[in-house]
Design an enzyme around this catalytic site. Structure first.
Site, PDB file in Angstrom:
ATOM      1  N   ARG A  82      11.445  -2.095  10.994  1.00  0.00           N
ATOM      2  CA  ARG A  82      10.337  -1.697  11.865  1.00  0.00           C
ATOM      3  C   ARG A  82      10.138  -2.726  12.975  1.00  0.00           C
ATOM      4  O   ARG A  82      10.216  -3.926  12.725  1.00  0.00           O
ATOM      5  CB  ARG A  82       9.034  -1.581  11.033  1.00  0.00           C
ATOM      6  CG  ARG A  82       8.853  -0.217  10.426  1.00  0.00           C
ATOM      7  CD  ARG A  82       7.723  -0.135   9.438  1.00  0.00           C
ATOM      8  NE  ARG A  82       6.450  -0.699   9.852  1.00  0.00           N
ATOM      9  CZ  ARG A  82       5.317  -0.571   9.148  1.00  0.00           C
ATOM     10  NH1 ARG A  82       5.319   0.117   8.017  1.00  0.00           N
ATOM     11  NH2 ARG A  82       4.199  -1.108   9.562  1.00  0.00           N
ATOM     12  N   LYS A 115       0.835  -1.218   0.000  1.00  0.00           N
ATOM     13  CA  LYS A 115       0.000   0.000   0.000  1.00  0.00           C
ATOM     14  C   LYS A 115       0.865   1.262   0.000  1.00  0.00           C
ATOM     15  O   LYS A 115       0.650   2.170  -0.792  1.00  0.00           O
ATOM     16  CB  LYS A 115      -0.931   0.016   1.238  1.00  0.00           C
ATOM     17  CG  LYS A 115      -1.873  -1.173   1.303  1.00  0.00           C
ATOM     18  CD  LYS A 115      -2.801  -1.085   2.497  1.00  0.00           C
ATOM     19  CE  LYS A 115      -2.088  -1.109   3.835  1.00  0.00           C
ATOM     20  NZ  LYS A 115      -1.332  -2.354   4.108  1.00  0.00           N
ATOM     21  N   ARG A 142      -0.732  -8.919  13.185  1.00  0.00           N
ATOM     22  CA  ARG A 142      -1.288  -7.849  12.336  1.00  0.00           C
ATOM     23  C   ARG A 142      -2.186  -8.440  11.254  1.00  0.00           C
ATOM     24  O   ARG A 142      -3.220  -7.871  10.909  1.00  0.00           O
ATOM     25  CB  ARG A 142      -0.148  -7.041  11.705  1.00  0.00           C
ATOM     26  CG  ARG A 142       0.519  -6.106  12.705  1.00  0.00           C
ATOM     27  CD  ARG A 142       1.876  -5.650  12.238  1.00  0.00           C
ATOM     28  NE  ARG A 142       1.835  -4.912  10.999  1.00  0.00           N
ATOM     29  CZ  ARG A 142       2.874  -4.782  10.175  1.00  0.00           C
ATOM     30  NH1 ARG A 142       4.033  -5.360  10.469  1.00  0.00           N
ATOM     31  NH2 ARG A 142       2.771  -4.076   9.082  1.00  0.00           N
ATOM     32  N   ARG A 177      11.702  -6.032   4.717  1.00  0.00           N
ATOM     33  CA  ARG A 177      11.483  -4.586   4.549  1.00  0.00           C
ATOM     34  C   ARG A 177      12.472  -3.784   5.407  1.00  0.00           C
ATOM     35  O   ARG A 177      12.717  -4.106   6.560  1.00  0.00           O
ATOM     36  CB  ARG A 177      10.064  -4.210   4.948  1.00  0.00           C
ATOM     37  CG  ARG A 177       9.863  -2.677   4.926  1.00  0.00           C
ATOM     38  CD  ARG A 177       8.441  -2.251   4.953  1.00  0.00           C
ATOM     39  NE  ARG A 177       7.710  -2.740   6.093  1.00  0.00           N
ATOM     40  CZ  ARG A 177       6.395  -2.616   6.234  1.00  0.00           C
ATOM     41  NH1 ARG A 177       5.689  -2.005   5.299  1.00  0.00           N
ATOM     42  NH2 ARG A 177       5.788  -3.088   7.298  1.00  0.00           N
ATOM     43  N   ARG A 214      -9.760   1.464   9.134  1.00  0.00           N
ATOM     44  CA  ARG A 214      -9.312   0.100   9.416  1.00  0.00           C
ATOM     45  C   ARG A 214     -10.340  -0.692  10.206  1.00  0.00           C
ATOM     46  O   ARG A 214     -10.073  -1.830  10.580  1.00  0.00           O
ATOM     47  CB  ARG A 214      -8.036   0.164  10.246  1.00  0.00           C
ATOM     48  CG  ARG A 214      -6.801  -0.034   9.415  1.00  0.00           C
ATOM     49  CD  ARG A 214      -5.630   0.222  10.308  1.00  0.00           C
ATOM     50  NE  ARG A 214      -4.569  -0.663  10.023  1.00  0.00           N
ATOM     51  CZ  ARG A 214      -3.461  -0.292   9.376  1.00  0.00           C
ATOM     52  NH1 ARG A 214      -3.314   0.927   8.939  1.00  0.00           N
ATOM     53  NH2 ARG A 214      -2.510  -1.141   9.182  1.00  0.00           N
TER      54      ARG A 214
HETATM   55  P1  AP5 Z   1       4.846  -1.630   1.754  1.00  0.00           P
HETATM   56  O1  AP5 Z   1       4.490  -0.757   0.606  1.00  0.00           O
HETATM   57  O2  AP5 Z   1       5.623  -1.031   2.881  1.00  0.00           O
HETATM   58  O3  AP5 Z   1       3.538  -2.406   2.290  1.00  0.00           O
HETATM   59  P2  AP5 Z   1       2.278  -1.863   3.080  1.00  0.00           P
HETATM   60  O4  AP5 Z   1       1.065  -2.532   2.503  1.00  0.00           O
HETATM   61  O5  AP5 Z   1       2.257  -0.366   3.147  1.00  0.00           O
HETATM   62  O6  AP5 Z   1       2.588  -2.510   4.488  1.00  0.00           O
HETATM   63  P3  AP5 Z   1       2.496  -1.929   5.972  1.00  0.00           P
HETATM   64  O7  AP5 Z   1       3.101  -3.006   6.827  1.00  0.00           O
HETATM   65  O8  AP5 Z   1       3.084  -0.562   6.092  1.00  0.00           O
HETATM   66  O9  AP5 Z   1       0.971  -1.871   6.161  1.00  0.00           O
HETATM   67  P4  AP5 Z   1       0.228  -1.838   7.499  1.00  0.00           P
HETATM   68  O10 AP5 Z   1      -1.141  -1.502   7.040  1.00  0.00           O
HETATM   69  O11 AP5 Z   1       0.350  -3.071   8.310  1.00  0.00           O
HETATM   70  O12 AP5 Z   1       1.039  -0.759   8.347  1.00  0.00           O
HETATM   71  P5  AP5 Z   1       0.811   0.799   8.623  1.00  0.00           P
HETATM   72  O13 AP5 Z   1       2.102   1.465   8.500  1.00  0.00           O
HETATM   73  O14 AP5 Z   1      -0.369   1.310   7.870  1.00  0.00           O
HETATM   74  O15 AP5 Z   1       5.662  -2.890   1.155  1.00  0.00           O
HETATM   75  C1  AP5 Z   1       6.159  -3.894   2.032  1.00  0.00           C
HETATM   76  C2  AP5 Z   1       7.497  -4.448   1.473  1.00  0.00           C
HETATM   77  O16 AP5 Z   1       7.242  -5.084   0.230  1.00  0.00           O
HETATM   78  C3  AP5 Z   1       8.549  -3.366   1.196  1.00  0.00           C
HETATM   79  O17 AP5 Z   1       9.817  -3.898   1.518  1.00  0.00           O
HETATM   80  C4  AP5 Z   1       8.448  -3.118  -0.319  1.00  0.00           C
HETATM   81  O18 AP5 Z   1       9.678  -2.716  -0.873  1.00  0.00           O
HETATM   82  C5  AP5 Z   1       8.033  -4.509  -0.807  1.00  0.00           C
HETATM   83  N1  AP5 Z   1       7.174  -4.468  -2.000  1.00  0.00           N
HETATM   84  C6  AP5 Z   1       6.120  -3.645  -2.242  1.00  0.00           C
HETATM   85  N2  AP5 Z   1       5.559  -3.906  -3.437  1.00  0.00           N
HETATM   86  C7  AP5 Z   1       6.286  -4.947  -3.968  1.00  0.00           C
HETATM   87  C8  AP5 Z   1       6.224  -5.671  -5.199  1.00  0.00           C
HETATM   88  N3  AP5 Z   1       5.287  -5.399  -6.136  1.00  0.00           N
HETATM   89  N4  AP5 Z   1       7.113  -6.670  -5.396  1.00  0.00           N
HETATM   90  C9  AP5 Z   1       8.062  -6.948  -4.476  1.00  0.00           C
HETATM   91  N5  AP5 Z   1       8.194  -6.302  -3.299  1.00  0.00           N
HETATM   92  C10 AP5 Z   1       7.312  -5.307  -3.052  1.00  0.00           C
HETATM   93  O19 AP5 Z   1       0.344   0.744  10.169  1.00  0.00           O
HETATM   94  C11 AP5 Z   1       1.268   0.381  11.174  1.00  0.00           C
HETATM   95  C12 AP5 Z   1       0.552   0.385  12.513  1.00  0.00           C
HETATM   96  O20 AP5 Z   1       0.050   1.728  12.797  1.00  0.00           O
HETATM   97  C13 AP5 Z   1      -0.689  -0.512  12.630  1.00  0.00           C
HETATM   98  O21 AP5 Z   1      -0.356  -1.859  12.938  1.00  0.00           O
HETATM   99  C14 AP5 Z   1      -1.435   0.183  13.773  1.00  0.00           C
HETATM  100  O22 AP5 Z   1      -0.857  -0.112  15.022  1.00  0.00           O
HETATM  101  C15 AP5 Z   1      -1.195   1.666  13.471  1.00  0.00           C
HETATM  102  N6  AP5 Z   1      -2.243   2.225  12.606  1.00  0.00           N
HETATM  103  C16 AP5 Z   1      -2.099   2.732  11.352  1.00  0.00           C
HETATM  104  N7  AP5 Z   1      -3.283   3.152  10.873  1.00  0.00           N
HETATM  105  C17 AP5 Z   1      -4.213   2.910  11.839  1.00  0.00           C
HETATM  106  C18 AP5 Z   1      -5.615   3.102  11.927  1.00  0.00           C
HETATM  107  N8  AP5 Z   1      -6.333   3.630  10.921  1.00  0.00           N
HETATM  108  N9  AP5 Z   1      -6.240   2.738  13.079  1.00  0.00           N
HETATM  109  C19 AP5 Z   1      -5.551   2.211  14.128  1.00  0.00           C
HETATM  110  N10 AP5 Z   1      -4.213   1.987  14.094  1.00  0.00           N
HETATM  111  C20 AP5 Z   1      -3.555   2.335  12.960  1.00  0.00           C
END
Ligand code: AP5
Length: 215
Positions: A158, A13, A169, A127, A88
């Site tokens: 991370r 994402k 997660r 990552r 979410r």
């Molecule tokens: P990446 O693009 O980083 O993936 P992502 O889907 O953004 O993964 P996240 O782990 O960041 O999502 P998340 O929703 O769990 O975490 P968030 O930060 O929102 O890609 C991942 C890896 O794959 C990278 O190494 C990249 O290079 C590689 N990659 C990407 N595309 C590729 C491809 N096509 N081919 C090969 N490799 C590829 O949230 C973190 C925490 O914050 C949550 O757990 C929660 O505690 C809190 N939080 C955030 N939002 C909320 C909310 N709305 N409500 C409550 N808590 C929240």
């Protein structure tokens, strides 16, 4: 365009949000990035959020919703946005609708990114992110194991990318966030894109899906 990006952890994402937002010339807003910025700066919001993030739990709605409301009130959000990581759960989805209705607008599309679980685990275990600019990369792509390819600054892993936290997660995603896919399908807002394969091919698929919707 007002877009929500939804998908399991590691679906790509954040990676795709940057490409798509830049092509559409709208700001990309990631609640995860905003939380990590607070944690990095040591704010009280960051301290409150960190223990939930490190455990792979959702940060409580009252903290998250206020923070998102502030971000949406910024000037660059008036002509559209791409939301990465919000809503979410059902309560957040309802609040988002209410906030947009108050502003006389609504969502145009919810873009769901999907990837197989084995690929998700591979991506998250490799990552890495840079401290200086938050650039996200993967160990498979690095020229130097510790340094960012883009800016040369030091990389870190991370805390919530540890295997047991990733598993939790994914459980939270299935239980609390995935039901929104059904909710937005019923409202005819959902498009789904397979997020495996080269980065630019995933972006092309997403842009094609968004264009179809725009026609
Ligand atoms: P990446 O693009 O980083 O993936 P992502 O889907 O953004 O993964 P996240 O782990 O960041 O999502 P998340 O929703 O769990 O975490 P968030 O930060 O929102 O890609 C991942 C890896 O794959 C990278 O190494 C990249 O290079 C590689 N990659 C990407 N595309 C590729 C491809 N096509 N081919 C090969 N490799 C590829 O949230 C973190 C925490 O914050 C949550 O757990 C929660 O505690 C809190 N939080 C955030 N939002 C909320 C909310 N709305 N409500 C409550 N808590 C929240």
């Amino acid at each position: 365009m007002r877009i929500v990006l939804i998908g399991p952890p590691g679906a790509g994402k954040g990676t795709q949000a940057r490409f798509i937002a830049s092509k559409l010339r709208i700001p990309s807003m990631s609640t995860g990035d905003i939380f990590r910025s607070h944690v990095g700066r040591g704010t009280s919001l960051g301290r409150d959020a960190k223990r939930f993030m490190d455990a792979g739990e959702l940060v409580p709605d009252e903290i998250t919703i206020d923070m998102l409301r502030e971000r949406l009130a910024e000037r660059d959000a008036t002509n559209g946005f791409l939301l990465d990581g919000f809503p979410r759960n059902a309560a957040q989805a309802q609040i988002l609708d209410e906030m947009l209705a108050e502003a006389g607008t609504g969502l145009n599309v919810v873009l769901e990114l999907t990837a197989a679980e084995a690929e998700i685990v591979r991506r998250l275990s490799g990552r890495r992110q840079c401290r200086a600019h938050g650039h996200v990369t993967h160990t498979d792509l690095l020229r130097d194991a510790d340094l960012c390819n883009l800016c040369g600054s030091r990389l870190y892993q991370r805390d919530d990318d540890r295997e047991e936290v990733v598993r939790h997660r994914l459980e939270i995603y299935r239980a609390q966030t995935y039901p929104l896919v059904g909710h937005y399908t019923q409202r005819n807002l959902l498009v789904t894109v397979r997020a495996e394969g080269p980065f630019d091919e995933v972006t092309d698929r997403a842009m094609a899906a968004l264009r179809v919707l725009d026609e």
